[in-house]
Design an enzyme around this catalytic site. Structure first.
Site, PDB file in Angstrom:
ATOM      1  N   GLY A 101      32.239  60.941 -70.057  1.00 57.36           N
ATOM      2  CA  GLY A 101      32.733  59.880 -69.170  1.00 57.36           C
ATOM      3  C   GLY A 101      32.049  59.940 -67.823  1.00 57.36           C
ATOM      4  O   GLY A 101      31.328  60.890 -67.515  1.00 57.36           O
ATOM      5  N   GLY A 103      31.549  61.011 -64.673  1.00 57.91           N
ATOM      6  CA  GLY A 103      32.084  62.136 -63.906  1.00 57.91           C
ATOM      7  C   GLY A 103      31.806  62.002 -62.426  1.00 57.91           C
ATOM      8  O   GLY A 103      32.393  62.697 -61.603  1.00 57.91           O
ATOM      9  N   LYS A 124      27.051  55.536 -57.991  1.00 59.07           N
ATOM     10  CA  LYS A 124      26.821  56.895 -58.499  1.00 59.07           C
ATOM     11  C   LYS A 124      26.921  57.898 -57.354  1.00 59.07           C
ATOM     12  O   LYS A 124      26.284  57.707 -56.315  1.00 59.07           O
ATOM     13  CB  LYS A 124      25.425  56.936 -59.136  1.00 59.07           C
ATOM     14  CG  LYS A 124      25.264  58.032 -60.158  1.00 59.07           C
ATOM     15  CD  LYS A 124      24.022  57.805 -60.995  1.00 59.07           C
ATOM     16  CE  LYS A 124      23.673  59.059 -61.770  1.00 59.07           C
ATOM     17  NZ  LYS A 124      22.447  58.890 -62.570  1.00 59.07           N
ATOM     18  N   GLY A 137      31.517  65.487 -58.512  1.00 65.64           N
ATOM     19  CA  GLY A 137      31.501  64.026 -58.417  1.00 65.64           C
ATOM     20  C   GLY A 137      30.449  63.471 -57.473  1.00 65.64           C
ATOM     21  O   GLY A 137      30.395  62.274 -57.235  1.00 65.64           O
ATOM     22  N   ARG A 187      23.815  51.475 -59.006  1.00 66.19           N
ATOM     23  CA  ARG A 187      23.038  51.167 -60.206  1.00 66.19           C
ATOM     24  C   ARG A 187      23.540  49.844 -60.757  1.00 66.19           C
ATOM     25  O   ARG A 187      24.734  49.557 -60.701  1.00 66.19           O
ATOM     26  CB  ARG A 187      23.270  52.296 -61.207  1.00 66.19           C
ATOM     27  CG  ARG A 187      22.585  52.113 -62.530  1.00 66.19           C
ATOM     28  CD  ARG A 187      22.613  53.389 -63.318  1.00 66.19           C
ATOM     29  NE  ARG A 187      23.969  53.817 -63.653  1.00 66.19           N
ATOM     30  CZ  ARG A 187      24.252  54.958 -64.262  1.00 66.19           C
ATOM     31  NH1 ARG A 187      23.293  55.802 -64.558  1.00 66.19           N
ATOM     32  NH2 ARG A 187      25.487  55.275 -64.552  1.00 66.19           N
ATOM     33  N   ARG A 194      27.255  52.928 -73.594  1.00 63.88           N
ATOM     34  CA  ARG A 194      26.287  53.872 -74.172  1.00 63.88           C
ATOM     35  C   ARG A 194      26.621  54.133 -75.632  1.00 63.88           C
ATOM     36  O   ARG A 194      27.727  53.811 -76.075  1.00 63.88           O
ATOM     37  CB  ARG A 194      26.399  55.230 -73.437  1.00 63.88           C
ATOM     38  CG  ARG A 194      26.256  55.119 -71.960  1.00 63.88           C
ATOM     39  CD  ARG A 194      27.274  56.025 -71.247  1.00 63.88           C
ATOM     40  NE  ARG A 194      27.244  55.746 -69.799  1.00 63.88           N
ATOM     41  CZ  ARG A 194      26.416  56.333 -68.961  1.00 63.88           C
ATOM     42  NH1 ARG A 194      25.608  57.276 -69.392  1.00 63.88           N
ATOM     43  NH2 ARG A 194      26.410  56.006 -67.697  1.00 63.88           N
ATOM     44  N   ASP A 263      24.901  60.213 -74.794  1.00 62.41           N
ATOM     45  CA  ASP A 263      25.632  59.586 -73.679  1.00 62.41           C
ATOM     46  C   ASP A 263      24.672  58.988 -72.659  1.00 62.41           C
ATOM     47  O   ASP A 263      25.106  58.264 -71.756  1.00 62.41           O
ATOM     48  CB  ASP A 263      26.565  60.598 -72.999  1.00 62.41           C
ATOM     49  CG  ASP A 263      25.852  61.880 -72.626  1.00 62.41           C
ATOM     50  OD1 ASP A 263      25.380  62.574 -73.541  1.00 62.41           O
ATOM     51  OD2 ASP A 263      25.742  62.187 -71.428  1.00 62.41           O
ATOM     52  N   ASN A 264      23.385  59.270 -72.789  1.00 60.20           N
ATOM     53  CA  ASN A 264      22.405  58.689 -71.874  1.00 60.20           C
ATOM     54  C   ASN A 264      21.604  57.573 -72.540  1.00 60.20           C
ATOM     55  O   ASN A 264      20.581  57.148 -72.012  1.00 60.20           O
ATOM     56  CB  ASN A 264      21.455  59.776 -71.357  1.00 60.20           C
ATOM     57  CG  ASN A 264      22.176  60.766 -70.448  1.00 60.20           C
ATOM     58  OD1 ASN A 264      23.213  60.442 -69.874  1.00 60.20           O
ATOM     59  ND2 ASN A 264      21.648  61.965 -70.335  1.00 60.20           N
ATOM     60  N   ASP A 273      20.162  56.646 -66.916  1.00 63.92           N
ATOM     61  CA  ASP A 273      20.481  58.016 -66.541  1.00 63.92           C
ATOM     62  C   ASP A 273      19.230  58.831 -66.258  1.00 63.92           C
ATOM     63  O   ASP A 273      18.850  59.726 -67.001  1.00 63.92           O
ATOM     64  CB  ASP A 273      21.368  58.690 -67.593  1.00 63.92           C
ATOM     65  CG  ASP A 273      22.836  58.393 -67.328  1.00 63.92           C
ATOM     66  OD1 ASP A 273      23.117  57.419 -66.610  1.00 63.92           O
ATOM     67  OD2 ASP A 273      23.695  59.141 -67.819  1.00 63.92           O
TER      68      ASP A 273
HETATM   69  P1  AMP Z   1      23.976  63.746 -67.090  1.00 61.46           P
HETATM   70  O1  AMP Z   1      23.316  64.917 -67.744  1.00 61.46           O
HETATM   71  O2  AMP Z   1      23.567  63.518 -65.664  1.00 61.46           O
HETATM   72  O3  AMP Z   1      23.859  62.516 -67.916  1.00 61.46           O
HETATM   73  O4  AMP Z   1      25.520  64.105 -66.998  1.00 61.46           O
HETATM   74  C1  AMP Z   1      26.308  64.459 -68.101  1.00 61.46           C
HETATM   75  C2  AMP Z   1      27.761  64.321 -67.734  1.00 61.46           C
HETATM   76  O5  AMP Z   1      28.080  65.157 -66.632  1.00 61.46           O
HETATM   77  C3  AMP Z   1      28.159  62.918 -67.343  1.00 61.46           C
HETATM   78  O6  AMP Z   1      29.449  62.684 -67.854  1.00 61.46           O
HETATM   79  C4  AMP Z   1      28.163  62.982 -65.832  1.00 61.46           C
HETATM   80  O7  AMP Z   1      29.032  62.025 -65.266  1.00 61.46           O
HETATM   81  C5  AMP Z   1      28.653  64.395 -65.574  1.00 61.46           C
HETATM   82  N1  AMP Z   1      28.184  64.914 -64.291  1.00 61.46           N
HETATM   83  C6  AMP Z   1      26.916  65.198 -63.924  1.00 61.46           C
HETATM   84  N2  AMP Z   1      26.874  65.653 -62.668  1.00 61.46           N
HETATM   85  C7  AMP Z   1      28.140  65.643 -62.208  1.00 61.46           C
HETATM   86  C8  AMP Z   1      28.762  65.985 -60.968  1.00 61.46           C
HETATM   87  N3  AMP Z   1      28.059  66.437 -59.942  1.00 61.46           N
HETATM   88  N4  AMP Z   1      30.104  65.848 -60.886  1.00 61.46           N
HETATM   89  C9  AMP Z   1      30.832  65.402 -61.909  1.00 61.46           C
HETATM   90  N5  AMP Z   1      30.313  65.067 -63.096  1.00 61.46           N
HETATM   91  C10 AMP Z   1      28.985  65.170 -63.251  1.00 61.46           C
HETATM   92 MG    MG Z   2      24.477  60.806 -68.198  1.00 58.39          MG
END
Ligand code: AMP
Ligand code: MG
Length: 499
Positions: A101, A103, A124, A137, A187, A194, A263-264, A273
């Site tokens: 989700g 995050g 973002k 976050g 974005r 996704r 998820d990407n 992403d």
């Molecule tokens: P990503 O590899 O950037 O696609 O992230 C994978 C998951 O981790 C996604 O659900 C993102 O929303 C979450 N995520 C990445 N970085 C953070 C962060 N700094 N705080 C909270 N969630 C994160």
């Molecule tokens: Mg992602």
């Protein structure tokens, strides 16, 4: 595809942006409603993208108002926004993770334009959400600039991508491997759904919800499939086609995503992403741009196969809605479509106007030569256009990129023969090649220089690169050095997921 600004279109202000949140009307299980968490330090604009603004009829001049940074720094909401964090799951490095989700991103709302198009505005770095797991976050300035510039680069190259409207900075500190500056990025995409948005409903056995999501996506983005037979299998087959075409683009331009988790993967076949991605400098088929990808799962030459693997995850998630045989048939269209699209793009890159037996080998052998010489991918293809078919022509400019010059000469003989067989005309071919072989790409080291300056509040290099990358195929006076391979310090820079 270049963005065309249409004269006379409606110029909205921040107050008159028009929102219509269809996602917020889907079942509550699909998202969590919440507002962005503002920075504690005042937000300020780092860069705004006038082309993205035009997509939502927003007057680009609006970015100069302090309210713009307030709004896109998470301090305020515009009328009609209904912020929410989207739920999804996904396969990360081959392993199913039941809940991911947004995050650190919040869907502010869907801006609609005069043409009736909808654009999700996704903030973002907007603070913690129920899906943040162990994260804070936030997003850092470094990764935000990388995403912003690469969206512009992809757009300029004609590669399907999410768009980036702006970067808003703040002096808030964000803790990563070291202390960094925080930033937010807006974005934009017609949809942020996704593969993982479907997977989460499938693995939770919420098949009614799964159907609702599929119907919603078809209704909004594949309207021609609304009433066809086997519509879910047809929908899947179209996602297969979009994904195959997208990855063919990546391979042809020498770009690696770095984190091709499901998820990407955009359901619309957009590049999305942006994390530890990379444009290759010296050609290496096994290029791994993500420092944390120890086994090379997402290496450059694995991307076409990973695309298929990810699509098979999506097919699995659609099993409650479509016949297995129909989904399998959809999946089987991937490889031939990818091959066709990739070979077509590569033929264009070497300037072949038609298709003849042996072309694939000729191209493959050229890539083999590049690999053996660690030659610069972008530069060599660009310079190949100067090679003449005239007898005894010298082609020193291209030749000097190769360590084994005799082998290059042998290849060049075959290449010229091939060009002559289609009566290729030097000047015409050169023009054609320069329209598909970019002169400028977002080399990692160029992004790095812009980031380091931005960390000292000098955003001039972000602006310069943004402008440069709008027109990557044009020779731009005074910008010659941006087309060169990286200096020693800028080769093989490590980029990881911690952004
Ligand atoms: P990503 O590899 O950037 O696609 O992230 C994978 C998951 O981790 C996604 O659900 C993102 O929303 C979450 N995520 C990445 N970085 C953070 C962060 N700094 N705080 C909270 N969630 C994160
Ligand atoms: Mg992602």
């Amino acid at each position: 595809m270049r963005l065309v600004i249409q004269k006379g279109m409606i110029q909205r202000t921040l107050e008159t942006l028009s929102f219509d949140n269809t996602y917020a009307r889907l079942p509550q299980a699909f998202y969590a409603r919440l507002n962005p968490t503002p920075f504690s330090a005042p937000p300020y604009l780092i860069h705004a993208n006038q082309f993205a603004a035009e997509l939502i009829d927003l007057d680009p001049e609006q970015s100069t108002r302090p309210e713009f940074a307030e709004l896109f720094g998470g301090n305020a909401l515009a009328p009609g926004m209904e912020p929410l964090a989207m739920l999804y799951s996904g396969h990360q490095f081959g392993v199913y993770v039941p809940q991911l989700g947004d995050g650190r991103a919040i869907l502010l709302g869907e801006a609609t334009n005069e043409r009736g198009e909808r654009w999700d505005l996704h903030l973002k770095g907007a603070g913690m959400t129920p899906f943040s797991r162990d994260g804070d976050g936030r997003a850092v300035l470094r990764s935000t600039i990388r995403e912003y510039l690469c969206c512009a680069a992809m757009q300029g190259l004609g590669i399907p991508t999410t768009q980036a409207l702006c970067i808003v900075g703040s002096d808030d500190k964000v803790y990563r491997e070291q202390i960094e500056t925080g930033a937010m990025l807006v974005r934009m995409a017609p949809s942020h759904v996704r593969f993982g948005s479907f997977e989460v409903l499938y693995y939770r056995k919420q098949y009614d919800h799964l159907k609702t999501l599929a119907d919603y996506v078809i209704d909004q983005h594949f309207p021609h499939l609304r009433d066809v037979d086997e519509k879910y299998a047809q929908f899947f087959t179209e996602v297969v086609a979009r994904t195959a075409r997208l990855i063919a683009h990546w391979q042809a331009v020498g770009w690696a995503h770095g984190v091709m988790n499901t998820d990407n993967m955009s359901i619309l076949g957009l590049t999305m992403d942006y994390g530890p991605y990379g444009f290759m400098d010296d050609y290496d088929a096994g290029f791994i741009c993500n420092h944390s990808d120890y086994n090379g799962r997402y290496a450059f030459n694995q991307q076409p196969y990973i695309g298929l693997w990810n699509l098979s995850c999506l097919a699995q998630a659609l099993l409650p809605l479509a016949e297995k045989t129909a989904l399998k048939a959809g999946l089987e269209t991937y490889q031939p479509l990818f091959d066709r699209e990739y070979q077509k793009q590569m033929r264009e890159k070497v300037g072949l106007a038609d298709e003849q037996t042996g072309d694939a080998e000729l191209i493959q052998d050229f890539l083999g030569l590049l690999q053996g010489s660690h030659a610069d991918y972008t530069m060599v293809f660009r310079e190949l256009s100067t090679l003449s078919t005239k007898k005894d022509a010298v082609h020193e400019k291209v030749r000097e990129h190769f360590l084994n010059r005799e082998r290059f000469d042998e290849w060049a003989v075959r290449y010229r023969d091939r060009l002559r067989r289609e009566h290729s005309h030097d000047e015409e071919r050169c023009d054609r090649m320069n329209r598909v072989n970019p002169k400028y790409v977002l080399r990692n080291y160029l992004a790095q220089i812009a980031i380091e300056k931005a960390q000292h509040k000098d955003f001039s290099e972000v602006d310069r690169l943004f402008t440069l990358l709008q027109t990557p195929f044009a020779d731009q006076p005074g910008m010659e050095s941006y087309a060169l391979p990286p200096p020693n310090w800028g080769k093989h820079l490590a980029v990881s997921c911690s952004s």
